[in-house]
Design a protein around this motif. Structure first.
Motif, PDB file in Angstrom:
ATOM      1  N   PRO A 101     -30.229 -19.501 -16.068  1.00  0.00           N
ATOM      2  CA  PRO A 101     -31.644 -19.136 -16.138  1.00  0.00           C
ATOM      3  C   PRO A 101     -32.113 -18.303 -14.946  1.00  0.00           C
ATOM      4  O   PRO A 101     -33.028 -17.498 -15.073  1.00  0.00           O
ATOM      5  CB  PRO A 101     -32.359 -20.494 -16.172  1.00  0.00           C
ATOM      6  CG  PRO A 101     -31.339 -21.444 -16.698  1.00  0.00           C
ATOM      7  CD  PRO A 101     -30.014 -20.935 -16.216  1.00  0.00           C
ATOM      8  N   SER A 102     -31.460 -18.435 -13.792  1.00  0.00           N
ATOM      9  CA  SER A 102     -31.866 -17.693 -12.599  1.00  0.00           C
ATOM     10  C   SER A 102     -31.251 -16.295 -12.524  1.00  0.00           C
ATOM     11  O   SER A 102     -31.567 -15.525 -11.617  1.00  0.00           O
ATOM     12  CB  SER A 102     -31.477 -18.479 -11.347  1.00  0.00           C
ATOM     13  OG  SER A 102     -30.065 -18.673 -11.331  1.00  0.00           O
ATOM     14  N   ASP A 103     -30.371 -15.935 -13.465  1.00  0.00           N
ATOM     15  CA  ASP A 103     -29.737 -14.622 -13.409  1.00  0.00           C
ATOM     16  C   ASP A 103     -30.745 -13.508 -13.661  1.00  0.00           C
ATOM     17  O   ASP A 103     -31.717 -13.674 -14.401  1.00  0.00           O
ATOM     18  CB  ASP A 103     -28.591 -14.530 -14.418  1.00  0.00           C
ATOM     19  CG  ASP A 103     -27.339 -15.225 -13.923  1.00  0.00           C
ATOM     20  OD1 ASP A 103     -27.128 -15.249 -12.699  1.00  0.00           O
ATOM     21  OD2 ASP A 103     -26.591 -15.753 -14.756  1.00  0.00           O
ATOM     22  N   VAL A 104     -30.470 -12.369 -13.028  1.00  0.00           N
ATOM     23  CA  VAL A 104     -31.330 -11.199 -13.121  1.00  0.00           C
ATOM     24  C   VAL A 104     -30.524 -10.041 -13.705  1.00  0.00           C
ATOM     25  O   VAL A 104     -29.364  -9.857 -13.356  1.00  0.00           O
ATOM     26  CB  VAL A 104     -31.849 -10.806 -11.708  1.00  0.00           C
ATOM     27  CG1 VAL A 104     -32.595  -9.497 -11.741  1.00  0.00           C
ATOM     28  CG2 VAL A 104     -32.697 -11.914 -11.135  1.00  0.00           C
ATOM     29  N   CYS A 105     -31.138  -9.286 -14.579  1.00  0.00           N
ATOM     30  CA  CYS A 105     -30.524  -8.077 -15.118  1.00  0.00           C
ATOM     31  C   CYS A 105     -31.512  -6.940 -14.873  1.00  0.00           C
ATOM     32  O   CYS A 105     -32.613  -6.932 -15.423  1.00  0.00           O
ATOM     33  CB  CYS A 105     -30.247  -8.236 -16.604  1.00  0.00           C
ATOM     34  SG  CYS A 105     -29.400  -6.809 -17.305  1.00  0.00           S
ATOM     35  N   THR A 106     -31.128  -5.994 -14.014  1.00  0.00           N
ATOM     36  CA  THR A 106     -32.024  -4.921 -13.611  1.00  0.00           C
ATOM     37  C   THR A 106     -31.358  -3.578 -13.833  1.00  0.00           C
ATOM     38  O   THR A 106     -30.251  -3.354 -13.348  1.00  0.00           O
ATOM     39  CB  THR A 106     -32.394  -5.065 -12.112  1.00  0.00           C
ATOM     40  OG1 THR A 106     -32.953  -6.352 -11.916  1.00  0.00           O
ATOM     41  CG2 THR A 106     -33.359  -4.004 -11.681  1.00  0.00           C
ATOM     42  N   VAL A 107     -32.036  -2.694 -14.536  1.00  0.00           N
ATOM     43  CA  VAL A 107     -31.527  -1.346 -14.756  1.00  0.00           C
ATOM     44  C   VAL A 107     -32.099  -0.398 -13.704  1.00  0.00           C
ATOM     45  O   VAL A 107     -31.386   0.363 -13.085  1.00  0.00           O
ATOM     46  CB  VAL A 107     -31.871  -0.849 -16.176  1.00  0.00           C
ATOM     47  CG1 VAL A 107     -31.520   0.628 -16.341  1.00  0.00           C
ATOM     48  CG2 VAL A 107     -31.137  -1.683 -17.219  1.00  0.00           C
ATOM     49  N   TRP A 108     -33.404  -0.436 -13.470  1.00  0.00           N
ATOM     50  CA  TRP A 108     -34.086   0.488 -12.561  1.00  0.00           C
ATOM     51  C   TRP A 108     -34.395  -0.207 -11.245  1.00  0.00           C
ATOM     52  O   TRP A 108     -35.030  -1.246 -11.220  1.00  0.00           O
ATOM     53  CB  TRP A 108     -35.387   0.977 -13.179  1.00  0.00           C
ATOM     54  CG  TRP A 108     -35.175   1.776 -14.422  1.00  0.00           C
ATOM     55  CD1 TRP A 108     -35.245   1.326 -15.711  1.00  0.00           C
ATOM     56  CD2 TRP A 108     -34.850   3.161 -14.504  1.00  0.00           C
ATOM     57  NE1 TRP A 108     -34.975   2.346 -16.571  1.00  0.00           N
ATOM     58  CE2 TRP A 108     -34.740   3.493 -15.868  1.00  0.00           C
ATOM     59  CE3 TRP A 108     -34.650   4.163 -13.549  1.00  0.00           C
ATOM     60  CZ2 TRP A 108     -34.433   4.774 -16.304  1.00  0.00           C
ATOM     61  CZ3 TRP A 108     -34.343   5.441 -13.994  1.00  0.00           C
ATOM     62  CH2 TRP A 108     -34.242   5.726 -15.359  1.00  0.00           C
ATOM     63  N   LEU A 109     -33.942   0.410 -10.141  1.00  0.00           N
ATOM     64  CA  LEU A 109     -34.253  -0.083  -8.795  1.00  0.00           C
ATOM     65  C   LEU A 109     -34.813   1.064  -7.967  1.00  0.00           C
ATOM     66  O   LEU A 109     -34.426   2.221  -8.152  1.00  0.00           O
ATOM     67  CB  LEU A 109     -33.000  -0.624  -8.101  1.00  0.00           C
ATOM     68  CG  LEU A 109     -32.544  -2.016  -8.514  1.00  0.00           C
ATOM     69  CD1 LEU A 109     -31.145  -2.294  -7.986  1.00  0.00           C
ATOM     70  CD2 LEU A 109     -33.516  -3.060  -8.008  1.00  0.00           C
ATOM     71  N   PRO A 110     -35.717   0.762  -7.014  1.00  0.00           N
ATOM     72  CA  PRO A 110     -36.208   1.832  -6.130  1.00  0.00           C
ATOM     73  C   PRO A 110     -35.049   2.441  -5.358  1.00  0.00           C
ATOM     74  O   PRO A 110     -34.112   1.745  -4.969  1.00  0.00           O
ATOM     75  CB  PRO A 110     -37.168   1.112  -5.191  1.00  0.00           C
ATOM     76  CG  PRO A 110     -37.560  -0.135  -5.904  1.00  0.00           C
ATOM     77  CD  PRO A 110     -36.359  -0.518  -6.732  1.00  0.00           C
ATOM     78  N   GLU A 111     -35.137   3.748  -5.139  1.00  0.00           N
ATOM     79  CA  GLU A 111     -34.095   4.439  -4.384  1.00  0.00           C
ATOM     80  C   GLU A 111     -34.318   4.223  -2.897  1.00  0.00           C
ATOM     81  O   GLU A 111     -35.439   4.300  -2.403  1.00  0.00           O
ATOM     82  CB  GLU A 111     -34.128   5.931  -4.683  1.00  0.00           C
ATOM     83  CG  GLU A 111     -33.069   6.703  -3.932  1.00  0.00           C
ATOM     84  CD  GLU A 111     -33.115   8.186  -4.214  1.00  0.00           C
ATOM     85  OE1 GLU A 111     -32.171   8.870  -3.813  1.00  0.00           O
ATOM     86  OE2 GLU A 111     -34.084   8.655  -4.832  1.00  0.00           O
ATOM     87  N   ALA A 112     -33.226   3.963  -2.185  1.00  0.00           N
ATOM     88  CA  ALA A 112     -33.288   3.896  -0.730  1.00  0.00           C
ATOM     89  C   ALA A 112     -33.563   5.314  -0.231  1.00  0.00           C
ATOM     90  O   ALA A 112     -32.990   6.274  -0.723  1.00  0.00           O
ATOM     91  CB  ALA A 112     -31.972   3.369  -0.169  1.00  0.00           C
TER      92      ALA A 112
END
Length: 188
Positions: A171-182
């Protein structure tokens, strides 16, 4: 065909994991046909050939038109080079390879990194490093640098988003496609 001739097209491919597609055309007897082959817009170096001869006019985002008399055994080959590339949406970035968009999915991480990588806050758009694809996963996997909530850097696995639900998720897993660019090659 328009003449009433039966036509069978046999296709073999590893697409979308690899960029090779082959089709063998099998008309019951020779006949003229226009075959339109869609060239993906993301593929700037696509190639199409018939029986080893290049088809001219191959343009990304268009159809390659093959107008000829087809004979049993004619072979159409498509090549879609699939290098990883960064997509942009405002200040956010996502990794894509061919038609597949990748995601940072912590379900594919070991127990220690699951928690750490769930806190990823920015991603480096340096070229990704290929990694072994986890058993049971679909497509190529890459590692990229991310910045965590505490400012530390970590390597994160990115797998095609199509793998969501194939790993034993918590339940705590995260699936992220878009992240802010460094920014500026440095991490925030």
């Amino acid at each position: 065909l328009a003449s009433g001739t039966v036509l069978v097209i046999e296709q073999s491919t590893g697409y979308p994991v690899d960029g090779k597609v082959a089709a063998t055309v099998r008309p019951a007897r020779p006949g003229r046909l226009v075959l339109d082959v869609r060239i993906p817009a993301w593929c700037s170096e696509a190639a199409v050939s018939v029986n080893g001869e290049a088809v001219e006019g191959v343009t990304p985002g268009q159809f390659a038109r093959i107008d000829r008399t087809w004979r049993d055994g004619d072979r159409v080959e498509l090549s879609f080079p699939m290098e990883p590339r960064w997509l942009a949406a405002g200040d956010r970035r996502a990794l894509a390879r061919g038609p597949l968009v990748h995601a940072l999915d912590t379900a594919w991480c070991d127990a220690v990194n699951r928690r750490r990588l769930a806190a990823a806050r920015a991603i480096s758009t340096e070229p990704p490093t290929p990694m072994d694809t986890p058993e049971g996963a679909f497509g190529r996997a890459y590692r990229v640098q991310v910045t965590l909530a505490d400012g530390r850097r970590a390597l994160a696995p990115l797998l095609p988003f199509a793998n969501r639900g194939m790993a034993p998720a918590l339940p705590s897993d995260v699936c992220t496609v878009w992240l802010p660019e460094a920014t500026s090659g440095r991490f925030r």
